[in-house]
Each structure stands twice: as C-alpha cells, then as structure tokens.
Write a protein that holds these residues in place. Structure first.
Motif, mmCIF file in Angstrom:
data_model
loop_
_atom_site.group_PDB
_atom_site.id
_atom_site.type_symbol
_atom_site.label_atom_id
_atom_site.label_comp_id
_atom_site.label_asym_id
_atom_site.label_seq_id
_atom_site.Cartn_x
_atom_site.Cartn_y
_atom_site.Cartn_z
ATOM 1 N N UNK A 191 -16.076 0.606 -4.778
ATOM 2 C CA UNK A 191 -16.691 0.264 -3.493
ATOM 3 C C UNK A 191 -16.042 -1.005 -2.992
ATOM 4 N N UNK A 192 -15.491 -0.954 -1.787
ATOM 5 C CA UNK A 192 -14.837 -2.125 -1.214
ATOM 6 C C UNK A 192 -15.567 -2.620 0.014
ATOM 7 N N UNK A 224 -17.998 -6.540 7.257
ATOM 8 C CA UNK A 224 -19.370 -6.051 7.310
ATOM 9 C C UNK A 224 -19.501 -4.580 7.009
ATOM 10 N N UNK A 225 -18.382 -3.874 6.969
ATOM 11 C CA UNK A 225 -18.391 -2.461 6.609
ATOM 12 C C UNK A 225 -18.070 -2.280 5.141
ATOM 13 N N UNK A 226 -17.665 -1.097 4.768
ATOM 14 C CA UNK A 226 -17.361 -0.833 3.366
ATOM 15 C C UNK A 226 -16.682 0.508 3.204
ATOM 16 N N UNK A 227 -16.220 0.772 1.999
ATOM 17 C CA UNK A 227 -15.652 2.081 1.668
ATOM 18 C C UNK A 227 -15.993 2.404 0.222
ATOM 19 N N UNK A 262 -27.436 5.947 3.425
ATOM 20 C CA UNK A 262 -26.013 5.686 3.527
ATOM 21 C C UNK A 262 -25.257 6.776 4.268
ATOM 22 N N UNK A 263 -25.660 8.022 4.055
ATOM 23 C CA UNK A 263 -24.954 9.148 4.663
ATOM 24 C C UNK A 263 -25.459 9.484 6.063
ATOM 25 N N UNK A 304 -23.840 4.744 10.328
ATOM 26 C CA UNK A 304 -22.626 3.928 10.298
ATOM 27 C C UNK A 304 -21.461 4.610 9.582
ATOM 28 N N UNK A 305 -21.669 5.799 9.058
ATOM 29 C CA UNK A 305 -20.602 6.489 8.326
ATOM 30 C C UNK A 305 -19.462 6.864 9.272
ATOM 31 N N UNK A 306 -18.256 6.496 8.919
ATOM 32 C CA UNK A 306 -17.080 6.790 9.745
ATOM 33 C C UNK A 306 -16.613 8.213 9.453
#
Length: 410
Positions: A307-308, A325-328, A377-378, A383-385
């Motif tokens: 998780x980044x 502020x986001x993540x992957x 999260x999903x 916010x999911x790209x």
C-alpha cells in the motif's frame, strides 16, 4: 512433439535463453536502462525482499510486454473452486472416493481451469497460512488463456494423461508418475491430449522445499538433480479476441484481457526470518547514480502486499494520477511498475548523477498478508480511480527479435 530441453537442480540459480535470441540475458546486471532486443525487465518474487540469502527467492524475466499490461480483472465463474471450509458440517468419519469421473468432450468441454474441483483444505488464504487439495478433470487444452495462482504454490500430480505446460520460464511435459511445482504468481497454460485427470496440493504463503536428510544419510529421498527446470522459450503472437488471464486471488477467480524495501524505517516481524507482518518504508529525496541501469522501480510481481501513499510532491514512477492524500494497493502477485511515459523517458535518459524525488515524500506499508479491501474503500468513499489501469495501456512492444542492440533506444 519436438524434444524439450531442461536444466536440472531443485532450487538452483539457473539462467537460460531462447536460442532464437542469443544474448537476451543482460551482462553483469539485472535491470539495464535498455534490455537486449528491446525487452522489458520484470522481477517475479517468491519471498520477501529482506529474506536471508538461503531463503531469498526471485526470478528475472525479460518480456515482450510486462505483465502489468492488461485490462482490469473482473470476477468470473468460480466453477468448483472454493476456499470456504464451512460449506458443510465437519464429518469425523472415514472418507473414500471412487475414481473421479472425467467429462466427455462431446458432452461438456473442460480445460484445466474449468476442470478444477476443490476437494478439501484448511487454513486461511489472506493470512498466507494453510493448504487446499484439488482434483482436475479435463478433456481439452487451454486456448488463448492462461492461469495464475496468486494464493500459493501448486504441486501437480497427473494420474491419467500427460500435460504439456507452457510457463513463463519455458515448456515442460509432465506425465503420470511425474510431478511438477508451479510457483505462486507464475502464469501458465496447459495442453492435454486425451481425457485427463490428476491431483493438486496447494500451499499458502510458503514454498515446497526438499526435506532434510537427517539420520537416513546422504543418499536417501529425492536429490536436487532429480528435478528439472524448463529452458527459456518465448511466444510472440496476437489474439484477435484478446488473450485471457485467469487469476485465482483470495480463493476467487478473476479474468482479464492481456493485450523492494531498501528504505525500511520500521518493521513488525513475523515468526519467519526476514518476513514482516508489516514494514513502514519511505522514498525520500536522494541521488540516483546507478550506471547503465533503468532507474525507476522495475516491473515486478511481489509476494508481499504494497500500500503506497503520497505526502507531498510527485512519485517518480507515476507523475500523473498518484496524488498527495490518495493511495494505491498492489496486492500479492498483482503486477505493477512504471507507467508508459515514465518507462519511455527513463529508457532514453542520459544517465548522469541526478537528484530524485526532491520536494517529494512517498511511503509504503508492506505486508506478507493478503489484505481485504472494505466496502467503504471500494464503493462508499467514492474515491476509487476506475481508470488506473489505463496508465499502462500505452505500453507497446519494442521487441526486435533480429537485433540484440537496435539503434535508437539507447
């Protein structure tokens, strides 16, 4: 069928090339700025990056396209594959099965994947601890699709019919009275020649290894030389309808069309040396000085979950889309690496010493566990790209099978 070639030795450090492309392996390094024949370098890891040398497992592959180049995975028919050990009540009685019936191709076509049936198992996939036993019953070859098990290693035991297995390492023929092990994350496809049946032992989170000899002495049990590894072989073809990758991930099946921890700050150890429940890793400003090397993070499939997050600035491997502020999240054996723009720039850049990530601070939570994503999260967070996969769509084949060092790429 042409005779297949192998290298012998269980767990050996092996290297091979397809004779059609001599010199395909880089000399003196794993990840050159431009690979011979304009191939992509990609690492497939079988252990945590920080494992001791004796247990550290990884392979470097040189590919026409990196494995990250695919459409999004979507849930597909589970068939008879499961990891739900509570489907029925426990039964303490003796159990025995008659020969499992292979369907007739005239009635129902079944390849290796659609012919998988989970018989029993125990443990938990997400915590990388457990096993499953499967039966495969198939009557046709896999056409224009391959299988990838992100959950664990497969030990395949054919009982009826031989298997011609195409792996990312090469081709191997496995017959009754032989076994093969296909490691976690390895993509493979299987051809069969008749109604075929066999058994599979799947282990989560660990790898098969040779047992210690102990008091039986030096010459008992299996020896490393008894095991064969396929010699490298490549396939370069286009499939009009798209090539399908079937991925077993957290016990579910998904389908997609295919068109390291060096800055660890804190760690939470597990019971296995070098394998962490969680690492906290940062990517601070630093000097990039590696000579003749592709400097951004290379393409890889990792046995760890990554998780980044980004605190400020722009992450070097993805300057667009990955925002503070986001993540992957790149889960176990999910391929990832630099986007297409980053790859092209880094392949042509003048390799002078340069400052990397000034004004930037990215971090990673890395874990040996396979994490589940919440509904928030999903869905709920909104916010999911949904377009993340498109950053790899422009990746294209630069493969030059007739020229090891073509002009214009260095």
């Amino acid at each position: 069928m042409a005779e297949l070639k192998y290298i012998s030795g269980f767990g050996n450090e092996c290297a091979s090339e397809d004779p059609r492309c001599p010199g395909a392996l880089p000399e003196g390094q794993n990840n050159p700025q431009v690979c011979p024949y304009n191939l992509y370098a990609e690492q497939l890891s079988g252990s945590a990056f920080t494992c001791p040398r004796s247990t550290n497992k990884r392979s470097w592959l040189y590919r026409i396209l990196p494995s990250v180049s695919h459409k999004p995975f979507e849930s597909t028919d589970q068939g008879h594959v499961t990891h739900n050990w509570d489907e029925v009540d426990p039964d303490p009685n003796q159990l025995r099965w008659k020969p499992f019936e292979i369907p007739k191709a005239s009635q129902k076509k079944a390849d290796f994947v659609s012919g998988l049936h989970t018989l029993c198992g125990a443990g938990d996939i997400r915590s990388n601890n457990g096993l499953a036993i499967h039966i495969f019953l198939c009557n046709v070859s896999m056409e224009d699709r391959c299988f990838c098990n992100s959950d664990g290693d497969f030990l395949i035991v054919p009982q009826k019919g031989k298997l011609l297995i195409y792996t990312e390492f090469g081709k191997m023929l496995v017959q009754p009275n032989e076994i093969c092990v296909i490691q976690r994350g390895m993509r493979f496809s299987i051809d069969v020649f008749e109604e075929t049946r066999g058994y599979i032992l799947e282990v989560y989170g660990v790898h098969f290894e040779l047992p210690d000899l102990g008091p039986i002495g030096a010459n008992g049990l299996a020896n490393p030389r008894d095991f064969l590894i396929p010699v490298a072989w490549y396939e370069d073809r286009q499939v009009p309808g798209g090539y399908t990758v079937i991925n077993k991930y957290q016990g579910k099946l998904f389908a997609a069309k295919q068109d390291p921890s060096i800055f660890t700050v804190l760690t939470a150890k597990s019971v296995r040396p070098g394998v962490a429940i969680a690492d906290f890793v940062i990517f601070p400003p630093r000097w990039g000085v590696a000579d003749k090397t592709f400097r951004p993070p290379y393409y890889h499939r990792n046995c760890m979950s990554e998780f980044m997050g980004l605190i400020k600035g722009h992450y070097e491997a993805k300057e667009g889309g990955f925002l503070p502020g986001g993540g992957s999240l790149h889960s176990s054996m999910t391929p990832h690496g630099p986007d297409a723009d980053c790859f092209e720039k880094a392949s042509r850049a003048k390799l002078a010493p340069e400052r990397v990530a000034d004004g930037t601070m990215a971090f990673m939570f890395e874990s040996s566990l396979s994490m589940a994503v919440t509904k928030w999260g999903l869905k709920t967070s909104n916010c999911l790209d949904e377009n993340y996969y498109k950053c790899w769509e422009p990746l294209k084949s630069h493969f030059t099978p007739n020229s090891r060092n073509p002009a214009g790429r260095i």
